[in-house]
Write an enzyme that holds these catalytic residues in place. Structure first.
Site, PDB file in Angstrom:
ATOM      1  CE  LYS A 148      11.982   0.345  12.955  1.00  0.00           C
ATOM      2  NZ  LYS A 148      11.266   0.387  14.257  1.00  0.00           N
TER       3      LYS A 148
ATOM      4  CB  SER B 127       7.703   1.941  13.412  1.00  0.00           C
ATOM      5  OG  SER B 127       8.685   1.486  14.344  1.00  0.00           O
TER       6      SER B 127
ATOM      7  CB  SER C 195       7.867  -0.597  16.622  1.00  0.00           C
ATOM      8  OG  SER C 195       7.069   0.525  16.440  1.00  0.00           O
TER       9      SER C 195
HETATM   10  N1  GLN Z   1       3.043   2.907  17.366  1.00  0.00           N
HETATM   11  C1  GLN Z   1       3.842   3.543  18.350  1.00  0.00           C
HETATM   12  C2  GLN Z   1       4.206   4.938  17.883  1.00  0.00           C
HETATM   13  O1  GLN Z   1       3.769   5.322  16.867  1.00  0.00           O
HETATM   14  C3  GLN Z   1       5.060   2.726  18.654  1.00  0.00           C
HETATM   15  C4  GLN Z   1       6.161   2.911  17.708  1.00  0.00           C
HETATM   16  C5  GLN Z   1       7.408   2.183  18.108  1.00  0.00           C
HETATM   17  O2  GLN Z   1       7.405   1.300  18.946  1.00  0.00           O
HETATM   18  N2  GLN Z   1       8.498   2.582  17.488  1.00  0.00           N
HETATM   19  O3  GLN Z   1       4.911   5.641  18.514  1.00  0.00           O
END
Ligand code: GLN
Length: 496
Positions: A80, A163, A187
């Site tokens: 990532k 994400s 995410s």
């Molecule tokens: N969807 C969540 C956010 O927008 C989680 C994102 C994540 O785990 N990086 O913060």
């Protein structure tokens, strides 16, 4: 051995074939690089370096030939783009890091390289890991001259989740057998669920955060995506471990072999299903898949018990206050001085900061910085930030009580399957609400995973398993036994 179907091999199988020299690391890397280019329209990769990939592969082949190959020698993976890498650019999906090159590798990247993996490239993600759909990405994918959302290979008009959307897609589309991701509020689990792959977020502190571009430091945690729990266990064993000099929140516990209990019986395992996780907000097709998965567990000897996590709904406001607060602090370092982008025309220093941040950050990042700054400000700190911290503790307490009645918690990773690109129409709250089942475990710092468990209208459904602290091996075994009894994790999207 023919390399034609090499991409169908998982980590364990490919590592075995490499060790037995049925295939070389160079062949594996070349094959996957070819697939990445063939499917670059998915938008999964934001950086690819063939020369670097092949030089690592040659080194792995030499080690294997000399009998010094490590556990994952020659296995091609991708990271990532939130992990910094010395040999590849790092953007965290943001314009503000355009042109940035880290002088060092993140600990997770280094540990996986030491285990023998070959890094092919970097994977698209929501900007600074803020998002649930991978639509908040501001840097171009390879083959494009502009930013594109990542597409879900099961239906290219749908989001892959976020994400870590690029990571989930790269594994689902067989571009790599495994990839890294990060999970702050879901995410890893949510995109794994939406793309029909397996992903695990370990207990907070298991993996070093050193070199992970920080979003919300008390929540951020790294973990792998792969097609099976067995493969995730190999990856997780390689990437976890204490890092006392570089991450003071990394736990002082020796690295573990998370594969050690794979195959253990599930006889008598108590699986707690929180009643809040199967309520009205869950799509009927998702609920049906989860119920069927739980019935499969009963066949494997486990026992289904009802538990309650009464503050599940509160996890949304609590998370979006705490994560925003921490991000507003973490992102203050992007000021045009030390990293990446700097505005060209400015009057003075303050103007340079303002213009750099105005140009460099996307809307969602700005929204969180503003919310975070607000909830931390004098006069609102007690009402929002401190209150959120108190409720966070209560959410963790709810889990403690639930684990008095069960060994694992199970439910959906998300209330629905992947939605259509643009479906939430830029409404951030619609995205936030969809995180409801992953946020509680994140706030409590618990390990959690998503396991392919069926389909709803042709799109994958993920079963979320949440364990108590340090129960990664138990979680992975529970997923592994399920995967021995089902073939959901082996299904590939059409054309991949
Ligand atoms: N969807 C969540 C956010 O927008 C989680 C994102 C994540 O785990 N990086 O913060």
């Amino acid at each position: 051995m023919s390399t034609r179907d090499l991409h169908q091999m998982g980590v364990a199988e490919l590592a075995g074939a490499l060790r037995e020299r049925k295939v070389s690391a160079v062949e594996a890397a070349q094959h996957q690089l070819g697939r990445i280019k063939q499917h670059q329209d998915l938008g999964a990769f934001v950086a690819l370096d063939e020369d670097f990939a092949l030089s690592q592969a040659r080194a792995a082949d030499a080690q294997i030939a000399a009998g010094t190959g490590r556990a994952l020698a020659g296995v091609p993976i991708a990271h990532k783009d939130i992990f910094v890498t010395a040999d590849l650019p790092t953007t965290a999906g943001s314009r503000i890091l355009a042109g940035y090159r880290s002088p060092f590798d993140a600990t997770v990247v280094r540990k996986l390289a030491e285990a023998g993996t070959v890094t092919l490239g970097k994977l698209s993600c929501d900007e600074f890991a803020m998002g649930s759909s991978n639509e908040n990405v501001a840097v171009p994918a390879i083959g494009f001259d502009h930013a594109v959302p990542v597409r879900n290979p099961w239906d290219r008009d749908r989001i892959p989740g976020g994400s870590s959307g690029g990571s989930a897609v790269a594994v689902a589309a067989r571009l790599v057998p495994a990839a890294t991701g990060t999970d702050t509020g879901g995410s890893i689990r949510q995109p794994a669920s939406f793309c029909g792959v397996t992903g695990i977020k370990p207990t907070y502190g298991r993996a070093s955060r050193y070199g992970m571009v920080a979003f919300a430091s008390s929540l951020d945690q790294a973990g792998p995506f792969a097609r099976s729990a067995e493969d995730c266990a190999l990856m997780l064993s390689a990437l976890c471990g204490p890092d006392p000099e570089r991450d003071s929140t990394s736990l002082d516990r020796p690295a573990e072999d998370f594969s050690r209990t794979l195959g253990d019986s599930l006889e008598g395992l108590r699986i707690g299903v929180p009643r809040e996780f199967l309520g009205d907000g869950v799509a009927p097709g998702v609920r049906a898949a989860i119920d069927a998965a739980l019935a499969e567990y009963e066949k494997l000897g486990a026992q289904r018990v009802e538990v309650t996590l009464p503050r599940t709904e509160l996890s949304i406001p609590v998370y979006y206050i705490i994560a925003a607060a921490e991000s507003s602090s973490n992102l203050s370092r992007f000021d045009g001085v030390k990293f990446g982008h700097r505005a060209k025309n400015y009057r003075d220093l303050a103007d340079m900061y303002a213009k750099t941040r105005e140009e460099g950050f996307g809307d969602e990042v700005k929204r969180r910085i503003m919310i975070g700054t607000y909830v931390l400000s004098h006069g609102y700190y007690d009402a929002y930030y401190l209150q959120a911290q108190k409720v966070r503790r209560m959410i963790a307490d709810d889990f403690r009580q639930a684990f008095a009645h069960c060994d694992l918690i199970a439910g959906p990773a998300a209330p629905t399957v992947a939605w259509k690109l643009g479906e939430h129409g830029g409404d951030p709250v619609a995205d936030y609400l969809a995180d409801i089942f992953t946020l509680p475990g994140s706030l409590a710092g618990l390990p959690g995973m998503s396991v392919p468990a069926g389909f709803d209208a042709g799109m994958p459904v993920g079963l979320q398993l949440i364990g108590n602290y340090f129960s990664e091996a138990k979680l992975l075994n529970a997923a592994h036994r399920f995967q021995q009894a089902t073939d959901w994790h082996q299904r590939a999207p059409q054309g991949y």
